[in-house]
Motif scaffolding. Structure first.
Motif, short mmCIF file in Angstrom:
data_model
loop_
_atom_site.label_atom_id
_atom_site.label_comp_id
_atom_site.label_asym_id
_atom_site.label_seq_id
_atom_site.Cartn_x
_atom_site.Cartn_y
_atom_site.Cartn_z
N LEU B 270 38.12 36.67 48.20
CA LEU B 270 38.85 36.77 46.93
C LEU B 270 37.96 37.36 45.85
O LEU B 270 38.34 38.30 45.14
N ILE B 271 36.73 36.82 45.73
CA ILE B 271 35.81 37.32 44.70
C ILE B 271 35.48 38.79 44.95
O ILE B 271 35.48 39.61 44.02
N LEU B 274 38.40 40.99 43.99
CA LEU B 274 38.55 41.08 42.54
C LEU B 274 37.49 41.99 41.94
O LEU B 274 37.72 42.68 40.95
N LEU B 275 36.29 41.98 42.55
CA LEU B 275 35.20 42.82 42.04
C LEU B 275 35.43 44.28 42.39
O LEU B 275 35.23 45.17 41.56
N PRO B 278 40.63 45.26 42.63
CA PRO B 278 41.52 44.21 42.14
C PRO B 278 42.99 44.49 42.43
O PRO B 278 43.81 43.58 42.40
#
Lengths: 294, 287
Positions: B270-271, B274-275, B278
């Motif tokens: 997820l991180i 998003l980085l 996104p």
């Protein structure tokens, strides 16, 4: 009895620090964090480990706890806060799960048994083991945090934050660097939660992962919503009420989470400004965007 | 070993994909995350397990009843926790959904207790050789059922009037209303469908893990959200792709890296998404 009242007062102080810091995120930056207890836990464990293994003095442990929690907040906020508000809620929820897993799996954190024998704070040779002295220390720190938060909220930066919360695009047009502000306030709030964790660890002297799970994040969230998003006095009231009430209704302990869930939904529908957030600001914030969504 | 992990991953991934479909459809139409999606998963599983345990209902009946219960709970949730708050700051419905999620979880805890319930029906399962690969018939059935639901949903959205109306609402709610579409009804229908799929996922996983308990929805809910983001939130094929990919990544991560941190894989992905990207793999509506 006095010992018990002192204990409640100390816990209330710690909860006020947690609620005020979370309110900075929710009520001022307009973001939701569901992992506040994780930062609290990081602070508690860092502080306890430094005291136990390196024998560092309490002020150094506490500073390190704040720094560590703040650093984690920065790492989490950087990728997330540039995006929509909903993302932070899920990312912080996930972060809470991860921190819980790490605390349970690492050898140095003692797994599910946690850490025992954390020394009471000693500052300039004065031990804060006696409860009245620890209460004085807690009150001092709580007042310090409140003063800092109040000063921040009233400053230019506080107004910038409220502008972001009320209308992010307009804030951007006015030249406010909105991601930087959101990341800064999230980092600050995480650091404050870390300080609260350090205080808790050296007071209770025994910590395990149970105290820093989702349940605690929800408790702090309920304090903020009950008191009123965007109202510092509200957070204090929320923290006092939700620390004292559960003690009075001990026999209904099993219904606690049920009550928090119901409380959140009902408050948001019927009194979204909370108990003390009746000021113009909170109302305006909650009513905004009516034209856009329908 | 690798193939086995792959099949394990696809099986759990299919469940993530079903929940992710609920997230993505509701996000598509309301622009909001339904935080209680994991509780709908739990509700479906509990209703099916309790009905089966009563011995009055057959397997298919219990399965459908579980899905229906989840769907009705989803519709009720929309009425109570979302609709009164439409038009307020996006933070407010998010918080009320969190409240609803806590409420449902603790209600289930009070009603059913914290312990695991086994699935009441024991199935006969074997491992069969499929093109030289060992496949458990249980995993095969779960995978096929989940894929069947996904195909049904895709067909519904693509070919029926109601499905097209949902897409129209997701594209532009005001214009859809001008075209005579009852937007409130479409929102309710979206909740109904998305929640039914989450309920189905809950029942499938209750069979797979042979455990039903009040907090069972927490982690799958979180992971399915990651899957929806990975695939591109708002995109229906994206949710399916994201769910399957995430399941496989998690299973391989647990097999080759460390099983203690299995639950961390979804969060790390997820991180990273998003980085780095996104908008997700298939560009969703969110950005």
């Amino acid at each position: 009895m006095t010992a018990y009242l002192l204990h409640l007062a100390i816990l209330t102080g710690i909860h006020i620090i947690l609620a005020v810091s979370l309110n900075l995120i929710i009520g001022y930056a307009g973001q939701v964090s569901l992992g506040h207890a994780a930062f609290y836990g990081i602070g508690a464990y860092v502080s306890a480990l430094l005291a136990l293994h390196l024998g560092l003095p309490f002020p150094a442990c506490m500073a390190a706890a704040g720094l560590a929690a703040g650093f984690c907040g920065l790492g989490l906020g950087l990728p997330t806060l540039r995006l929509k508000e909903d993302y932070l809620a899920i990312v912080t929820l996930g972060f809470g799960v991860i921190v819980d897993l790490i605390l349970l799996n690492l050898e140095i954190t003692g797994g599910p048994d946690g850490l025992v024998g954390i020394p009471a704070p000693v500052i300039f040779g004065l031990s804060f083991r006696p409860q009245p002295r620890f209460l004085a220390l807690t009150v001092l720190l709580t007042l310090l945090v409140l003063t800092l938060a109040a000063a921040l909220v009233r400053s230019y930066h506080g107004r910038a934050l409220r502008a972001i919360r009320d209308h992010e695009t307009t804030a951007q047009v006015l030249g406010i660097n909105t991601p930087a502000y959101k990341i800064a306030v999230f980092t600050l709030a995480a650091a404050l939660a870390g300080l609260a964790g350090s205080l808790y660890a050296h007071y209770i002297t025994f910590i395990n992962p149970e105290s820093f799970g989702l349940h605690t994040s929800i408790l702090v969230l309920s304090m903020v919503i009950l008191g009123g998003m965007g109202s510092l006095a509200g957070s204090v009231a929320g923290a006092v009420i939700l620390t004292v009430l559960p003690e009075l209704f001990r026999q209904f302990k099993d219904y606690q989470d049920l009550a928090y869930g119901a409380l959140l939904v009902t408050l948001l529908i019927f009194r979204p400004q909370g108990l003390l957030g009746g000021g113009q600001l909170s109302l305006k914030f909650l009513r905004k965007g009516e034209e856009g969504r329908g | 070993m690798f193939v086995q992990q792959l099949i394990n991953g696809l099986t759990t991934g299919a469940a993530y994909a079903l929940i992710a479909l609920g997230y993505t459809m509701i996000y598509g139409i309301l622009g909001l995350i339904n935080f209680a999606q994991g509780e709908l998963y739990m509700c479906g599983a509990f209703v099916a397990v309790l009905l089966l345990a009563s011995g009055q209902v057959g397997f298919v009946g219990a399965f459908l009843a579980g899905m229906l219960a989840a769907a009705l709970l989803g519709v009720a949730l929309e009425r109570v926790a979302f609709r009164p708050l439409r038009g307020s700051h996006p933070l407010v419905p998010l918080l009320s959904a969190i409240g609803a999620s806590i409420f449902l979880q603790s209600l289930a805890l009070l009603l059913f207790g914290p312990s695991d319930r086994p699935f009441p029906v024991q199935f006969e399962f074997r491992t069969v050789e499929l093109a030289g690969l060992p496949v458990s018939t249980l995993q095969g059935l779960i995978l096929l059922t989940a894929l069947g639901f996904m195909v049904l949903l895709l067909a519904f959205v693509k070919y029926t009037t109601y499905g097209k109306a949902i897409i129209a609402c997701a594209l532009d709610r005001d214009t859809a209303r001008l075209m005579g579409i009852n937007v409130d009804r479409m929102v309710a229908l979206t909740f109904f469908l998305g929640s039914a799929l989450s309920g189905a996922a809950g029942i499938l996983m209750a069979i797979y893990y042979n455990a039903t308990y009040p907090r069972m929805g927490l982690l799958p809910g979180l992971k399915a959200f990651s899957a929806a983001i990975l695939g591109g939130v708002g995109s229906i094929p994206g949710a399916i792709l994201g769910g399957l990919l995430l399941g496989v990544a998690e299973s391989l991560g647990a097999g080759y890296l460390s099983s203690g941190y299995k639950d961390a894989v979804a969060f790390v992905i997820l991180i990273l998404v998003l980085l780095l990207r996104p908008q997700g793999i298939l560009k969703g509506k969110g950005h």
